[in-house]
Design a protein around this motif. Structure first.
Motif, PDB file in Angstrom:
ATOM      1  N   GLY A   1       0.822  -1.219   0.000  1.00  0.00           N
ATOM      2  CA  GLY A   1       0.000   0.000   0.000  1.00  0.00           C
ATOM      3  C   GLY A   1       0.847   1.256   0.000  1.00  0.00           C
ATOM      4  N   PHE A   2       2.144   1.122  -0.266  1.00  0.00           N
ATOM      5  CA  PHE A   2       3.038   2.274  -0.373  1.00  0.00           C
ATOM      6  C   PHE A   2       3.727   2.163  -1.728  1.00  0.00           C
ATOM      7  CE2 PHE A   2       6.712   4.958   0.482  1.00  0.00           C
ATOM      8  CZ  PHE A   2       6.173   5.944   1.294  1.00  0.00           C
ATOM      9  N   PRO A   3       3.726   3.227  -2.530  1.00  0.00           N
ATOM     10  CA  PRO A   3       4.288   3.084  -3.874  1.00  0.00           C
ATOM     11  C   PRO A   3       5.785   2.795  -3.856  1.00  0.00           C
ATOM     12  CG  PRO A   3       3.851   5.381  -3.381  1.00  0.00           C
ATOM     13  CD  PRO A   3       3.277   4.593  -2.243  1.00  0.00           C
TER      14      PRO A   3
ATOM     15  N   PRO B   1       9.574  10.499 -11.403  1.00  0.00           N
ATOM     16  CA  PRO B   1       8.912   9.188 -11.320  1.00  0.00           C
ATOM     17  C   PRO B   1       7.590   9.154 -12.088  1.00  0.00           C
ATOM     18  CG  PRO B   1       9.519  10.018  -9.125  1.00  0.00           C
ATOM     19  CD  PRO B   1       9.710  11.150 -10.089  1.00  0.00           C
ATOM     20  N   ASP B   2       7.274   7.993 -12.618  1.00  0.00           N
ATOM     21  CA  ASP B   2       5.986   7.794 -13.289  1.00  0.00           C
ATOM     22  C   ASP B   2       4.965   7.381 -12.220  1.00  0.00           C
ATOM     23  OD1 ASP B   2       3.843   7.171 -14.860  1.00  0.00           O
ATOM     24  OD2 ASP B   2       4.726   5.348 -15.710  1.00  0.00           O
ATOM     25  N   TYR B   3       4.404   8.401 -11.548  1.00  0.00           N
ATOM     26  CA  TYR B   3       3.450   8.112 -10.465  1.00  0.00           C
ATOM     27  C   TYR B   3       2.203   7.406 -10.977  1.00  0.00           C
ATOM     28  CZ  TYR B   3       6.269  11.393  -7.714  1.00  0.00           C
ATOM     29  OH  TYR B   3       7.296  12.008  -7.060  1.00  0.00           O
ATOM     30  N   SER B   4       1.922   7.576 -12.276  1.00  0.00           N
ATOM     31  CA  SER B   4       0.638   7.098 -12.804  1.00  0.00           C
ATOM     32  C   SER B   4       0.468   5.583 -12.661  1.00  0.00           C
ATOM     33  CB  SER B   4       0.488   7.501 -14.275  1.00  0.00           C
ATOM     34  OG  SER B   4       1.365   6.744 -15.074  1.00  0.00           O
ATOM     35  N   ILE B   5       1.571   4.832 -12.529  1.00  0.00           N
ATOM     36  CA  ILE B   5       1.403   3.368 -12.437  1.00  0.00           C
ATOM     37  C   ILE B   5       0.664   2.978 -11.154  1.00  0.00           C
ATOM     38  CG2 ILE B   5       3.379   2.788 -13.907  1.00  0.00           C
ATOM     39  CD1 ILE B   5       4.965   2.104 -11.348  1.00  0.00           C
TER      40      ILE B   5
ATOM     41  N   VAL C   1      -1.748   8.626  -4.415  1.00  0.00           N
ATOM     42  CA  VAL C   1      -0.536   8.943  -5.186  1.00  0.00           C
ATOM     43  C   VAL C   1      -0.824  10.059  -6.203  1.00  0.00           C
ATOM     44  CG1 VAL C   1       1.231   8.002  -6.745  1.00  0.00           C
ATOM     45  CG2 VAL C   1       0.413   6.635  -4.835  1.00  0.00           C
ATOM     46  N   LYS C   2      -2.105  10.190  -6.604  1.00  0.00           N
ATOM     47  CA  LYS C   2      -2.443  11.239  -7.574  1.00  0.00           C
ATOM     48  C   LYS C   2      -2.091  12.630  -7.047  1.00  0.00           C
ATOM     49  CE  LYS C   2      -6.268   8.873  -9.785  1.00  0.00           C
ATOM     50  NZ  LYS C   2      -7.694   8.647  -9.774  1.00  0.00           N
ATOM     51  N   GLU C   3      -2.097  12.783  -5.727  1.00  0.00           N
ATOM     52  CA  GLU C   3      -1.851  14.111  -5.159  1.00  0.00           C
ATOM     53  C   GLU C   3      -0.573  14.170  -4.332  1.00  0.00           C
ATOM     54  OE1 GLU C   3      -5.398  15.092  -2.968  1.00  0.00           O
ATOM     55  OE2 GLU C   3      -6.305  15.849  -4.795  1.00  0.00           O
ATOM     56  N   THR C   4       0.296  13.191  -4.530  1.00  0.00           N
ATOM     57  CA  THR C   4       1.472  13.119  -3.660  1.00  0.00           C
ATOM     58  C   THR C   4       2.748  12.866  -4.469  1.00  0.00           C
ATOM     59  OG1 THR C   4       0.032  12.119  -1.995  1.00  0.00           O
ATOM     60  CG2 THR C   4       2.383  11.985  -1.584  1.00  0.00           C
TER      61      THR C   4
ATOM     62  N   VAL D   1       5.972  13.395   0.270  1.00  0.00           N
ATOM     63  CA  VAL D   1       6.437  12.399   1.242  1.00  0.00           C
ATOM     64  C   VAL D   1       7.931  12.215   1.031  1.00  0.00           C
ATOM     65  CG1 VAL D   1       6.293   9.992   1.987  1.00  0.00           C
ATOM     66  CG2 VAL D   1       4.200  11.225   1.367  1.00  0.00           C
ATOM     67  N   LEU D   2       8.694  12.613   2.040  1.00  0.00           N
ATOM     68  CA  LEU D   2      10.156  12.499   1.957  1.00  0.00           C
ATOM     69  C   LEU D   2      10.600  11.161   2.532  1.00  0.00           C
ATOM     70  CD1 LEU D   2      11.153  16.085   3.087  1.00  0.00           C
ATOM     71  CD2 LEU D   2      11.192  15.175   0.763  1.00  0.00           C
TER      72      LEU D   2
END
Ligand code: SF4
Length: 307
Positions: free
Chosen positions: A12-14, A94-98, A106-109, A152-153
């Motif tokens: 549950g964490f990218p 990064p390609d967040y879209s995956i 993830v859409k907003e982070t 998120v760092l």
């Protein structure tokens, strides 16, 4: 080239390396998607990347059918640091879209590292071995942030980096909510650093009190940080490592002290999987980490007795 990805942990964490690998391949015109063992059996992809961050998660359960399989991550290489991503992949946006379907937030982070490494060599931590015994700047915020609402760092010890001021300015100027997901080092906190942190948009910050013997030095630091920020308890978390090299009495003392200082302790159990169910450390963890119970029952003995 047809590339498929496997996030072995799936917690549950990218997975940041997979997002960078995806971005790299897409920039070359390759097709990238999640691995599907059924379709791969009929039509094997050219390459599958398997990434495993955690040592305690089991390996991928299905056979992987592909022309080439590349495995990476601490979960595969521990206790060694493991191979690093090539520079052109490490520093790509990064390609967040995956992850948009799997993890909607993830859409907003934005996720990433501004620094790598930590000067401390805590025995229970892999960061020194993996990233080096110094905190060094590795990126500007713009490398992985393009206006998202949240940042998120993943830095181990950003305030140990000599360029912490410039990096803090970037975080302040972003106007985004900043989450130091790995916590901050209270032992190196100064009035100036606390002042910078106060100017960031932060919902909750975490520190750690892992070594009981830091007591004399760490308590004034906690006091000072709270005085400068004026933040209330729910915004101030402190991880308390137990079951490593402290006694149960020292664990309780840290929990009570932190509560009295206006912080919210959070018990982390070293080697948790080998602690038997019902052990008093697990009871301590349940009491402390459940905010409702912890706030309503002031004393561990009372809680334990009632149970
Ligand atoms: S201070 Fe934190 S990041 Fe650094 S070695 Fe210790 S536990 Fe790891």
């Amino acid at each position: 080239m047809r590339v498929e990805l496997i996030d072995v942990d799936g917690h549950g964490f990218p997975n940041l390396p997979l997002m960078k690998i995806s971005a790299y391949h897409k920039s070359r015109g390759d097709s990238v998607g999640w691995h599907n063992p059924l379709t791969a059996w009929l039509n094997p992809p050219d390459r599958v990347y398997m990434s495993k961050v955690f040592t305690f998660t089991p390996d991928y359960q299905h056979p992987v059918n592909a022309q080439e399989i590349i495995r990476g991550g601490t979960g595969y290489s521990y206790p060694d640091g493991g191979a690093e991503l090539p520079e052109e992949i490490e520093h790509i946006y990064p390609d967040y879209s995956i992850y948009f379907e799997k993890i909607p937030e993830v859409k907003e982070t934005a996720y990433g590292f501004l620094t790598r490494g930590c000067p401390r060599g805590c025995d229970f931590c892999i960061v020194g071995k993996k990233e080096g015994r110094a905190a060094k700047k590795v990126a500007d915020l713009s490398e992985f942030w393009r206006g998202q609402k949240n940042i998120v760092l993943l830095d181990a010890n950003l305030f140990a980096c000599k360029e912490w001021r410039g990096l803090s300015d970037q975080l302040i100027d972003s106007g985004a909510w900043v989450d130091f997901s790995q916590g901050c080092d209270i032992r190196i906190m100064t009035q100036e650093k606390a002042g910078y942190i106060k100017r960031m948009k932060i919902k909750r910050i975490h520190f750690a009190w892992d070594r009981y013997e830091d007591k004399e030095a760490i308590i004034p630091k906690f006091k000072e940080f709270r005085e400068i920020t004026g933040w209330e308890r729910k915004k101030l978390g402190v991880y308390v490592l137990c079951n490593f090299n402290t006694t149960f009495e020292q664990d309780l003392e840290r929990v009570y002290t932190l509560r009295d200082l206006g912080y919210a302790p959070y018990v982390m159990l070293y080697d948790k999987q080998n602690i038997p169910a019902g052990h008093r450390l697990k009871r301590l963890q349940r009491w402390v980490n459940n905010r409702i119970i912890f706030n309503s029952c002031k004393d561990f003995a009372d809680y334990d007795c009632r149970k």
